[in-house]
Every structure is written in C-alpha cells, then in structure tokens.
Design an enzyme around this catalytic site. Structure first.
Site, PDB file in Angstrom:
ATOM      1  CB  SER A 259      -6.755  -4.718  -9.484  1.00 23.75           C
ATOM      2  OG  SER A 259      -6.707  -4.794  -8.081  1.00 23.75           O
TER       3      SER A 259
ATOM      4  CE1 TYR B 178      -2.319  -1.080 -10.360  1.00 26.49           C
ATOM      5  CE2 TYR B 178      -3.695  -1.725  -8.499  1.00 26.49           C
ATOM      6  CZ  TYR B 178      -3.016  -2.054  -9.655  1.00 26.49           C
ATOM      7  OH  TYR B 178      -3.043  -3.343 -10.117  1.00 26.49           O
TER       8      TYR B 178
ATOM      9  CE  LYS C 105      -3.968  -2.348 -13.470  1.00 26.53           C
ATOM     10  NZ  LYS C 105      -3.447  -3.019 -14.649  1.00 26.53           N
TER      11      LYS C 105
END
Ligand code: NAD
Ligand code: UD1
Length: 338
Positions: free
Chosen positions: A124, A148, A152
């Site tokens: 992302s 989050y 990643k």
C-alpha cells in the site's frame, strides 16, 4: 501459468481473477472468507466461464497451504489475503501482525516446500507516510503512521530478504494507491461489511439511501479546495497491474516495489462532484474536523510501473464513479442478497 490467489474472493482479488483468466492463466483461490462470501466466486465463474479451483482456509495454516500446493502446484502466487482496516489495526495490533506478517511468512515457507518461486504482493502507498515530496516515487522514505502500514512494510522486507536469498526467486511488491470502482458487468464490486471507512463506498451508500450524508473530514488542508487529495485508481486497472507483474516475474529475479496509481489526484469535493455526475443526484455532505492520521495529499509517480511492467492506468475518474454507481445500484445490499 498456474496462479494461486490468496484472498481471491475479496474486492481486488475477485477483479484480478477475471483479468488473469482473460489472459489464459489457470487460477486457484485460498480464502477464509473473513471479509468475503463464496457467492463472489460463483459470480466470477459466471463472468469468466473459467474454471476456478478453491480452498476454504487460512493463509497461516501450514497443513492447508501444503494441501493447496500439492493439489494445484502453482507456478506463482498473488498474495491478497490480509486485514486492511487502519483503525482496527491500532486496536488489535497483534492480530494484524499475525495475519499480515505471519500469513506472508507461512506462505513463503509453503512456497519453499513446494519449490514455488514467484510472488506478487499487495502492499500500500500507506508505507510512505507523511510525504517529503509528491508525487511519491519508490525511493521515497518509508515511515508508515499506522500498525496496518507497518505490517505491510514488514511483509515487504520479509519478501525482499526471501527473494534475494536465492538466485531464482522473484517478488513483485505492488504499492496500491486508492482502489475504487467495480467491474463493467456490475456483478462484482466493493462490499464493506460495516460502516465504510473509505470515501468512495461511503459516497455510494449515501447515493443509494443507506446513509444520510457524507462527512467531509477537514476543509483546511493545504490543497486547492482545502479537502484531502488522493490518487484514486480503478480496480480493473489495478487488477491488470497484477497480470503485468506476473509476466515480469518470468523475466526477473529479486524483489522490486512498484507504485500502482494514475499519477493524478482528486480532492474529496472532486469525488463528490464526479459521483453526482454519475448518479444524477446531489450527495448531501456535512463538514467535520480532520480525521486522525490523515495526510493532506497523496499522489503516485507511476513511471517505474510504466517503464518496467509496461502497465499504465486507462480508466478516468468518470469511469471510476460510473462503475461504482452501477455496482451499488444493481446490488444495494452488496452480496447479501445472494
Ligand atoms: P478484502 O478484504 O476485500 O480482501 C482480502 C481477502 O482476504 C478477503 O476475501 C478475506 O476473506 C481474505 N482473508 C483475510 N484474512 C485471511 C486469512 N488469514 N487467510 C485467508 N484469507 C484471508 O481486501 P481488498 O481491498 O481486496 O485488499 C486486498 C489486499 O490489498 C489486502 O492485503 C490489502 O491490505 C491490500 N490493499 C488494499 C487497499 C484497498 O484500499 N482496498 C489498498 C492498499 C492495499
Ligand atoms: C485509507 C487508510 C490507508 C489505506 C487506504 C485503503 C487511513 C488514515 N488511511 O486511506 O492506510 O491504505 O484507506 O484504501 O485510514 N474521507 C472523508 N469522509 C469519509 C471518508 C474519507 O472526507 O467518510 C476523506 C479522507 O479524509 C481522505 C479521503 O477522503 O482525505 C480518502 O479517504 P479514504 O478513502 O479513507 O482513503 P485514505 O485515507 O487515503
């Protein structure tokens, strides 16, 4: 090629299955359906007339992974399975590290056992964090602001170390900007289980009458109209980036990150106006303070993807909003009505 698609019943995975099959690839899905329904695969099968092998299971489960590897014998893996809610990641950090990092580790172990050496990973743009400059290129420093985002980035690091530890491995890391839109058939699309966190599905639910008004978070950013700007990308363009990445893994070794965006950005107000054009209604809005953790603007420099993957986005903003509205109006309750 034979391609295992983890999380293939999800929003981006389902669109990618169609594009993979359209290019003659054979696909197999591993999904535990924590954020999807098997009805998605029924619809994808009907749209593609293709064969899809599928396994219900967790990407962290070594026995399940070995079974899939033995039965399907993939040449490559596209790894979508993961958790993606930023707010939830702050409350349940261990769950996020477990699924997003632990899941990637378990998958790579299983690939090693099965001698499968190519992987494409869903990362992302959130790995970049507060911009030093825009548009972001892949050399921009990475300092994600959420759990989050850190999961990643860690998964990217694991994949990079894995890919460089042996000469014949290839890992393509796709850093998605803001995926929106739906398949042209209006049979598959984004179907958030709870109140949508993201802008586009929220606007769509206002337009269909499920929610009263869009709350615009912040009108005092340093942007032309004061609202946040993002690089929105049509999910079908994003799906096609995976097909291009798969071709790239056949020619290359090692790990490489790519920005997957359009290189253009739009504000919240731009998105509301574009959606109003698509649905022919006014979208009621209300103003609220900035959302914690948001940044003013994000924009991709997609030059590397264009030069090395031979990929670029072709859908414009009106195609994004029109397809979202077509999906939402044909499926007001998402897949629930199935
Ligand atoms: P999604 O939730 O629709 O799809 C993820 C799929 O993975 C779901 O079908 C879910 O049931 C499955 N899954 C979750 N945990 C699993 C597990 N432990 N084992 C097996 N299956 C599991 O999400 P999406 O929007 O399609 O995103 C796909 C990937 O892309 C995710 O990794 C996400 O972090 C990443 N990504 C998404 C966005 C976005 O805005 N949608 C942006 C950047 C990156
Ligand atoms: C969010 C996540 C990001 C993740 C991405 C996945 C945060 C802080 N960031 O990104 O890590 O990768 O989703 O797609 O959650 N907005 C409103 N009202 C709304 C919803 C959004 O005004 O109801 C605004 C936001 O303030 C932002 C823009 O719309 O300016 C886009 O928001 P969103 O769709 O949530 O995406 P990101 O914040 O870019």
């Amino acid at each position: 090629m034979r391609v295992l698609v983890t999380g293939g019943a999800g929003y981006i995975g389902s669109h990618t299955l169609i594009e993979l099959m359209a290019q003659g690839h054979e696909v197999c899905v591993l999904d535990n359906y924590t954020n999807a329904t098997p009805a998605v695969l029924t619809r994808v099968r009907a749209l593609s007339n293709g064969k899809i092998a599928d396994f219900k299971g967790d990407v962290r489960d070594p026995a399940m992974l070995d079974r899939v590897m033995q039965d399907f014998a993939p040449d490559a893996v596209v790894h979508f399975a993961g958790l993606k809610a930023v707010g939830e990641s702050q409350q349940k950090p261990l769950t996020y590290y477990d699924v997003n990092v632990g899941g990637t580790l378990a998958l790579l172990h299983a690939m090693d056992r099965a001698d499968c050496r190519k992987i494409i990973f869903s990362s992302s743009a959130t790995v970049y964090g507060e911009p030093d400059y825009l548009p972001y290129d892949e050399a921009h420093p990475t300092r994600p602001a959420s759990v989050y985002g850190r999961t990643k980035l860690m998964a990217e690091q694991v994949l990079t170390d894995w890919a460089t530890a042996a000469p014949d491995r290839s890992a393509v890391i796709l850093r998605y900007f803001n995926p929106v839109g739906a398949h042209a058939s209006a049979r598959i699309g984004e179907d958030p289980k709870d109140i949508p966190n993201n802008l586009m599905p929220y606007i769509a639910q206002v337009a269909i009458g499920l929610r009263q008004a869009l709350t615009i978070y912040g009108d005092d950013y340093d942007t032309p109209d004061g609202t946040g700007q993002r690089d929105y990308i049509h999910v079908v363009d994003l799906a096609r980036a995976h097909v291009a990445a798969l071709d790239y893994t056949c020619k290359t070794c090692g790990a490489r990150p790519f920005n997957i965006g359009t290189g253009q950005s739009y504000s919240v107000i731009d998105m509301v106006r574009a959606f109003e054009r698509a649905c022919g209604q006014t979208i009621p809005t209300q103003q609220a303070p900035r959302r914690a953790g948001d940044i003013a603007a994000m924009q991709a420099n997609p030059a590397r993807a264009r030069a090395e993957l031979g990929w670029q986005a072709t859908h414009d903003l009106d195609a994004m909003t029109a397809s979202t509205w077509a999906w939402q109006s044909a499926n007001p309750k998402g897949y629930d009505a199935c």
